[in-house]
Scaffold this motif. Structure first.
Motif, short mmCIF file in Angstrom:
data_model
loop_
_atom_site.label_atom_id
_atom_site.label_comp_id
_atom_site.label_asym_id
_atom_site.label_seq_id
_atom_site.Cartn_x
_atom_site.Cartn_y
_atom_site.Cartn_z
N PRO A 1 7.41 -5.50 -11.61
CA PRO A 1 6.67 -6.57 -12.27
C PRO A 1 5.33 -6.82 -11.60
N LEU A 2 4.42 -7.43 -12.35
CA LEU A 2 3.10 -7.75 -11.84
C LEU A 2 3.04 -9.24 -11.54
N PRO A 3 3.15 -9.68 -10.28
CA PRO A 3 3.16 -11.09 -9.95
C PRO A 3 1.87 -11.77 -10.36
N PHE A 4 1.96 -13.05 -10.69
CA PHE A 4 0.83 -13.86 -11.12
C PHE A 4 -0.21 -13.94 -10.01
N LEU A 5 -1.46 -13.61 -10.32
CA LEU A 5 -2.63 -13.75 -9.48
C LEU A 5 -2.67 -12.81 -8.28
N LEU A 6 -1.57 -12.70 -7.52
CA LEU A 6 -1.60 -11.91 -6.28
C LEU A 6 -1.46 -10.41 -6.52
N GLY A 7 -1.16 -10.02 -7.74
CA GLY A 7 -0.94 -8.60 -7.98
C GLY A 7 0.31 -8.15 -7.24
N HIS A 8 0.18 -7.05 -6.51
CA HIS A 8 1.32 -6.50 -5.77
C HIS A 8 1.21 -6.77 -4.26
N LEU A 9 0.35 -7.70 -3.87
CA LEU A 9 0.12 -7.94 -2.45
C LEU A 9 1.39 -8.38 -1.73
N LEU A 10 2.19 -9.22 -2.37
CA LEU A 10 3.40 -9.71 -1.71
C LEU A 10 4.40 -8.59 -1.46
N VAL A 11 4.36 -7.55 -2.30
CA VAL A 11 5.24 -6.40 -2.08
C VAL A 11 4.88 -5.72 -0.77
N PHE A 12 3.56 -5.65 -0.48
CA PHE A 12 3.11 -4.99 0.73
C PHE A 12 3.40 -5.80 1.99
N VAL A 13 3.70 -7.08 1.83
CA VAL A 13 4.14 -7.89 2.96
C VAL A 13 5.54 -7.47 3.39
N ARG A 14 6.37 -7.15 2.40
CA ARG A 14 7.77 -6.82 2.68
C ARG A 14 7.98 -5.36 3.06
N GLN A 15 7.08 -4.47 2.59
CA GLN A 15 7.27 -3.05 2.85
C GLN A 15 5.92 -2.38 3.06
N PRO A 16 5.79 -1.46 4.04
CA PRO A 16 4.51 -0.80 4.28
C PRO A 16 3.98 -0.10 3.03
N LEU A 17 2.66 -0.05 2.96
CA LEU A 17 1.98 0.49 1.80
C LEU A 17 2.45 1.89 1.43
N HIS A 18 2.49 2.80 2.42
CA HIS A 18 2.81 4.19 2.11
C HIS A 18 4.26 4.33 1.66
N GLU A 19 5.16 3.45 2.14
CA GLU A 19 6.54 3.50 1.69
C GLU A 19 6.66 3.03 0.24
N CYS A 20 5.89 2.01 -0.13
CA CYS A 20 5.85 1.56 -1.53
C CYS A 20 5.38 2.69 -2.43
N TYR A 21 4.34 3.40 -2.00
CA TYR A 21 3.81 4.48 -2.82
C TYR A 21 4.83 5.60 -3.01
N LYS A 22 5.57 5.94 -1.96
CA LYS A 22 6.60 6.97 -2.10
C LYS A 22 7.64 6.56 -3.13
N ARG A 23 8.07 5.31 -3.04
CA ARG A 23 9.12 4.82 -3.96
C ARG A 23 8.60 4.79 -5.39
N TRP A 24 7.37 4.31 -5.58
CA TRP A 24 6.83 4.22 -6.93
C TRP A 24 6.51 5.60 -7.51
N ALA A 25 6.14 6.55 -6.65
CA ALA A 25 5.88 7.91 -7.14
C ALA A 25 7.14 8.50 -7.76
N ARG A 26 8.30 8.22 -7.16
CA ARG A 26 9.56 8.70 -7.72
C ARG A 26 9.86 8.03 -9.06
N GLU A 27 9.43 6.78 -9.20
CA GLU A 27 9.76 6.01 -10.40
C GLU A 27 8.74 6.19 -11.52
N TYR A 28 7.44 6.26 -11.16
CA TYR A 28 6.39 6.26 -12.19
C TYR A 28 5.68 7.61 -12.33
N GLY A 29 5.89 8.52 -11.41
CA GLY A 29 5.22 9.81 -11.50
C GLY A 29 4.07 9.92 -10.52
N SER A 30 3.23 10.92 -10.73
CA SER A 30 2.19 11.27 -9.76
C SER A 30 0.95 10.41 -9.85
#
Length: 534
Positions: free
Chosen positions: A39-68
């Motif tokens: 989901p796309l949080p209101f106003l903050l975008g995905h910033l709060l996701v990066f508080v909980r998990q490092p940026l590169h780990e988020c990208y790895k997970r999303w690459a598996r889900e959304y593609g390249s």
């Protein structure tokens, strides 16, 4: 009848609503063909996701889900993330002219000729500089990393490792005393960059004593750069910069740097805080501090980076570099030369300490060379050492993402104009010695130092240093994780990826004949590539 006060409040709320909607709808419509991470949080975008998990780990997970290729939001800013090597090559190499610059949250504040010296410094570093200034800086600093210069650095690197070995001998004892090898490696890499780039002996001991006495300390200062993380996604002031309208950024910048950043760090140490504004050019003839300057009659070492930069010309202005522009390049070299190399070495030692079979093969290769000091010409005789370093860089990349911004006037039909691009390749190789596998592997699947013209300027220097340090250390020592070392290894993802709380090990001097005297029962080994970052 609605009062004037109520009308003003409603108008302000409507303006805020339109602002928020504009943050989302306009960029999303322009990039509507790219999958949006939800989901796309209101106003903050995905910033709060990066508080909980490092940026590169988020990208790895999303690459598996959304593609390249997928779209995320850093507050108000859309960011297209690429993990496909072919797309990354198009941005970093083929279309480099259109993706020449790296984005910066400070790029919209002021102009290139700004009289704000802090702003000029922050926008002039080699990593974030733009346009002709970047080309000027790169050309000025290139001679520092020519092959001839690299040959001259080998004795310096060996000498600095010799000091590290003395420290390890003093700390090793019976092999039961835990030590933070990451901290010790950082002292070595800082000494190396000081002597090679500046021709100066950096003092890297006495951090605790200097702090207690209120004296400045270089090691402590460099640590602050990488620990603050104020402008990183999802961290501190970085969140505010990414949700505020562009026209508010200058005020926020001034507020942060004059009232918050320095004061907060000082208060955390229990210091009394008195902010003093002083001239950055404190060494100039017009400065009131000129009589107190102990270096007023000192000239930079010939062919040092300072000497090169003082002779450089800014292609954008046709003039020499400003004093703060020279200073910020020095800061960049010191910080990068210290942090990324120390991190890479610490991660490599962690991998070897948890994979004794790999360590044994590494020791065999090193022992075949004998106890000599390796030079640049000797490094091709250590293919497995190089392979171990590459595998460590693959698993724990200190530079975990890189980015570009499309600044071409007509945009780029590749992905859409103006959006930020994060390039985060997900490399596949498990071994770097198999020629058949290497021939099948995409050449850009593994890019620990970036890609294209903005690839790390000192990558050859870094690889040379990593190999020499690793060879010299393992000629004399092996390491096991200390009992207090948490597993899996906690990581801090800020400007770089680093061990969060250091790397605590016990050092074991090797017995005569090249066998590892660990004093411990070897752990069951698993393939090194199976180890994943926490």
């Amino acid at each position: 009848m609605v009062s004037l006060h109520t009308t003003a409040i409603l108008a302000a709320l409507a303006a805020v609503w339109l602002l928020v909607v504009g943050f989302r709808i306009l960029p999303r419509w322009r990039l509507r063909h790219i999958p949006l991470v939800k989901p796309l949080p209101f106003l903050l975008g995905h910033l709060l996701v990066f508080v909980r998990q490092p940026l590169h780990e988020c990208y790895k997970r999303w690459a598996r889900e959304y593609g390249s290729i997928f779209l995320v939001f850093f507050g108000k800013n859309p960011c297209v993330v690429l993990t496909d090597p072919d797309l990354i090559r198009q941005v970093a190499v083929k279309h480099f002219a259109k993706f020449h610059d790296r984005p910066s949250i400070l790029s919209a504040i002021g102009s290139a000729s700004s009289k704000n010296k802090r702003l000029t410094a922050l926008r002039s570093g080699l990593l974030v500089s733009r346009g002709g200034l970047w080309g000027s800086l790169r050309a000025a600093m290139n001679p520092l990393f020519h092959t001839t210069a690299l040959h001259s650095y080998s004795p310096i690197m060996n000498d600095s490792v010799g000091r590290l070995l003395e420290r390890l001998e003093g700390a090793a004892g019976s092999g039961t005393v835990p030590l933070d090898i990451h901290m010790l490696l950082g002292r070595t890499t800082l000494e190396v960059i000081g002597r090679t780039a500046f021709g100066v002996e950096f003092i890297t001991d006495g951090e605790r004593e200097d702090r207690q006495a209120g004296r400045p300390n270089l090691v402590a200062a460099v640590k602050v750069i990488f620990s603050a993380g104020g402008f990183m996604p999802g961290q501190g002031i970085g969140i505010l910069f990414r949700i505020m309208p562009d026209w508010l950024e200058p005020a926020l910048f001034w507020l942060f740097f004059t009232m918050v950043a320095a004061k907060r760090a000082a208060l955390a140490r229990g210091d009394q805080v008195v902010l003093v504004e002083s001239d950055w050019r404190w060494w100039s003839l017009s400065s009131v501090f000129v009589q107190q300057n102990p270096y007023k009659n000192v000239t930079p070492a010939p062919n040092s980076v300072i000497d090169m930069l003082m002779r450089a010309t800014n292609k954008e202005t046709g003039q020499g570099l400003k004093d703060v522009q020279v200073a910020v390049q020095c800061n960049t070299l010191i910080a990068a030369g210290y942090e990324t190399s120390a991190n890479a070495l610490a991660f490599t030692i962690y991998c070897l300490a948890t994979h004794p079979e790999t360590e044994a093969r590494l020791l065999d290769e090193i022992d075949a060379f004998g106890g000599k000091e390796p030079g640049l010409d000797d490094l091709p005789h250590f293919p497995f050492v190089e392979a171990v370093i590459n595998e460590s860089l693959r698993l724990y990349p200190p530079a975990h993402t890189t980015n570009r911004e499309c600044t071409a006037p007509g945009g780029c039909t590749l992905l859409g104009a103006g959006a930020l691009r994060h390039l985060c390749a997900a490399p596949q190789p498990e071994r770097f010695l198999d020629a058949e596998e290497a021939s099948k592997r995409h050449p850009n699947a593994f890019m620990p130092f970036g890609l294209g013209p903005r690839m790390c300027i000192g990558y050859r220097f870094a690889l040379q240093e990593l190999q020499i340090v690793l060879i010299r250390i393992y000629q004399r020592f092996t390491f096991r994780l200390a009992a207090e070392q948490v597993q899996p290894l906690p990581l801090r993802a800020g400007l770089t990826l680093s061990p969060k709380d250091g790397l605590w090990v016990t050092a074991h001097q090797r017995a005569d004949g090249g066998t590892a005297a660990s004093g411990t029962t070897p752990r069951p080994s698993v393939p090194m590539a199976a180890t994943a970052a926490a």
